[in-house]
Design a protein around this motif. Structure first.
Motif, PDB file in Angstrom:
ATOM      1  N   MET A   1      18.683   2.035  77.704  1.00 36.46           N
ATOM      2  CA  MET A   1      17.965   0.693  77.410  1.00 36.46           C
ATOM      3  C   MET A   1      17.173   0.988  76.208  1.00 36.46           C
ATOM      4  O   MET A   1      16.579   2.110  76.012  1.00 36.46           O
ATOM      5  CB  MET A   1      17.008   0.444  78.724  1.00 36.46           C
ATOM      6  N   SER A   2      17.354   0.098  75.310  1.00 41.39           N
ATOM      7  CA  SER A   2      16.545   0.036  73.995  1.00 41.39           C
ATOM      8  C   SER A   2      16.039  -1.238  73.837  1.00 41.39           C
ATOM      9  O   SER A   2      16.332  -2.072  74.389  1.00 41.39           O
ATOM     10  CB  SER A   2      17.723   0.557  72.776  1.00 41.39           C
ATOM     11  N   VAL A   3      14.686  -1.195  73.235  1.00 37.97           N
ATOM     12  CA  VAL A   3      14.131  -2.160  72.625  1.00 37.97           C
ATOM     13  C   VAL A   3      14.142  -2.739  71.284  1.00 37.97           C
ATOM     14  O   VAL A   3      14.217  -1.820  70.344  1.00 37.97           O
ATOM     15  CB  VAL A   3      12.395  -1.892  72.807  1.00 37.97           C
ATOM     16  N   ASP A   4      14.421  -4.008  70.939  1.00 36.38           N
ATOM     17  CA  ASP A   4      14.591  -4.333  69.779  1.00 36.38           C
ATOM     18  C   ASP A   4      13.333  -5.225  69.359  1.00 36.38           C
ATOM     19  O   ASP A   4      12.224  -5.361  69.963  1.00 36.38           O
ATOM     20  CB  ASP A   4      15.648  -5.429  69.773  1.00 36.38           C
ATOM     21  N   LEU A   5      13.129  -5.444  68.083  1.00 34.81           N
ATOM     22  CA  LEU A   5      12.126  -6.369  67.459  1.00 34.81           C
ATOM     23  C   LEU A   5      11.596  -7.236  68.089  1.00 34.81           C
ATOM     24  O   LEU A   5      10.568  -7.696  68.370  1.00 34.81           O
ATOM     25  CB  LEU A   5      12.436  -6.476  65.968  1.00 34.81           C
ATOM     26  N   THR A   6      12.595  -8.125  68.422  1.00 36.65           N
ATOM     27  CA  THR A   6      12.382  -9.576  69.300  1.00 36.65           C
ATOM     28  C   THR A   6      11.604  -9.329  70.679  1.00 36.65           C
ATOM     29  O   THR A   6      10.640 -10.005  70.924  1.00 36.65           O
ATOM     30  CB  THR A   6      13.579 -10.260  69.585  1.00 36.65           C
ATOM     31  N   MET A  27       6.389  -0.033  66.627  1.00 39.09           N
ATOM     32  CA  MET A  27       6.307   0.162  67.823  1.00 39.09           C
ATOM     33  C   MET A  27       7.563   0.055  68.372  1.00 39.09           C
ATOM     34  O   MET A  27       7.794   0.683  69.694  1.00 39.09           O
ATOM     35  CB  MET A  27       5.367  -1.108  68.297  1.00 39.09           C
ATOM     36  N   THR A  28       8.417  -0.683  67.877  1.00 38.99           N
ATOM     37  CA  THR A  28      10.269  -0.521  68.183  1.00 38.99           C
ATOM     38  C   THR A  28      10.541   0.936  68.184  1.00 38.99           C
ATOM     39  O   THR A  28      11.120   1.412  69.508  1.00 38.99           O
ATOM     40  CB  THR A  28      11.108  -1.382  67.455  1.00 38.99           C
ATOM     41  N   GLY A  29      10.281   1.616  67.349  1.00 40.07           N
ATOM     42  CA  GLY A  29      10.738   2.974  67.520  1.00 40.07           C
ATOM     43  C   GLY A  29       9.928   3.857  68.519  1.00 40.07           C
ATOM     44  O   GLY A  29      10.448   4.588  69.300  1.00 40.07           O
ATOM     45  N   GLU A  30       8.647   3.585  68.585  1.00 40.86           N
ATOM     46  CA  GLU A  30       7.817   4.407  69.616  1.00 40.86           C
ATOM     47  C   GLU A  30       8.274   3.930  71.097  1.00 40.86           C
ATOM     48  O   GLU A  30       8.260   5.029  71.808  1.00 40.86           O
ATOM     49  CB  GLU A  30       6.292   3.901  69.208  1.00 40.86           C
ATOM     50  N   LEU A  31       8.521   2.603  71.353  1.00 42.05           N
ATOM     51  CA  LEU A  31       8.941   2.356  72.790  1.00 42.05           C
ATOM     52  C   LEU A  31      10.198   3.044  72.944  1.00 42.05           C
ATOM     53  O   LEU A  31      10.391   3.206  74.165  1.00 42.05           O
ATOM     54  CB  LEU A  31       9.018   0.865  72.951  1.00 42.05           C
ATOM     55  N   ASN A  32      11.192   2.776  72.165  1.00 41.17           N
ATOM     56  CA  ASN A  32      12.648   3.282  72.416  1.00 41.17           C
ATOM     57  C   ASN A  32      12.306   4.930  72.652  1.00 41.17           C
ATOM     58  O   ASN A  32      13.157   5.519  73.584  1.00 41.17           O
ATOM     59  CB  ASN A  32      13.400   3.303  71.164  1.00 41.17           C
ATOM     60  N   VAL A  33      11.419   5.714  72.093  1.00 42.39           N
ATOM     61  CA  VAL A  33      11.256   7.112  72.493  1.00 42.39           C
ATOM     62  C   VAL A  33      10.835   7.247  73.793  1.00 42.39           C
ATOM     63  O   VAL A  33      11.220   8.191  74.578  1.00 42.39           O
ATOM     64  CB  VAL A  33      10.150   7.795  71.159  1.00 42.39           C
ATOM     65  N   ILE A  34       9.815   6.514  74.209  1.00 37.91           N
ATOM     66  CA  ILE A  34       9.280   6.464  75.398  1.00 37.91           C
ATOM     67  C   ILE A  34      10.301   6.144  76.618  1.00 37.91           C
ATOM     68  O   ILE A  34      10.352   6.924  77.575  1.00 37.91           O
ATOM     69  CB  ILE A  34       7.927   5.507  75.502  1.00 37.91           C
ATOM     70  N   LEU A  35      10.936   5.050  76.344  1.00 37.91           N
ATOM     71  CA  LEU A  35      11.907   4.716  77.239  1.00 37.91           C
ATOM     72  C   LEU A  35      13.271   5.737  77.376  1.00 37.91           C
ATOM     73  O   LEU A  35      13.606   6.085  78.379  1.00 37.91           O
ATOM     74  CB  LEU A  35      12.677   3.437  76.841  1.00 37.91           C
TER      75      LEU A  35
END
Length: 95
Positions: A1-6, A27-35
């Motif tokens: 799962m990845s998070v986008d800007l939206t 934050m998009t990059g940081e949340l993708n690393v966490i996920l």
């Protein structure tokens, strides 16, 4: 799962956090690393592992489960500005 800007902007809006465009991209990059890290935990085999409350084996302290009303109604309302028959009296606010 990845998070986008939206998604980041939507989550920030739901959390009532003001996020600039630059912060949202970061934050998009940081949340993708966490996920990604959380997703990597799926690879760990936990079959047969019991849930635990502590890393040190300890016995839970238990108390007797008895029903008690306390018999302290007079003490509870003793500091109330106005009380009647052990009930708190409050001003009427709805007509």
């Amino acid at each position: 799962m990845s998070v986008d800007l939206t998604t980041v902007k939507r989550v920030a809006h739901l959390a009532r956090i003001a996020v600039s465009e630059e912060q949202a991209e970061k934050m998009t990059g940081e949340l993708n690393v966490i996920l990604g890290f959380v997703q990597s935990l799926d690879a760990v085999n936990v079959d047969g592992v019991e849930p635990m409350t502590s890393v040190i084996p300890t016995a839970m302290r238990l108390r007797e489960d008895t029903v008690s009303d306390g018999n302290m109604a007079a003490e509870i309302v003793s500091n109330a500005p106005i009380s009647e028959e052990n009930f708190f009296m409050v001003p009427k606010v709805i007509e």
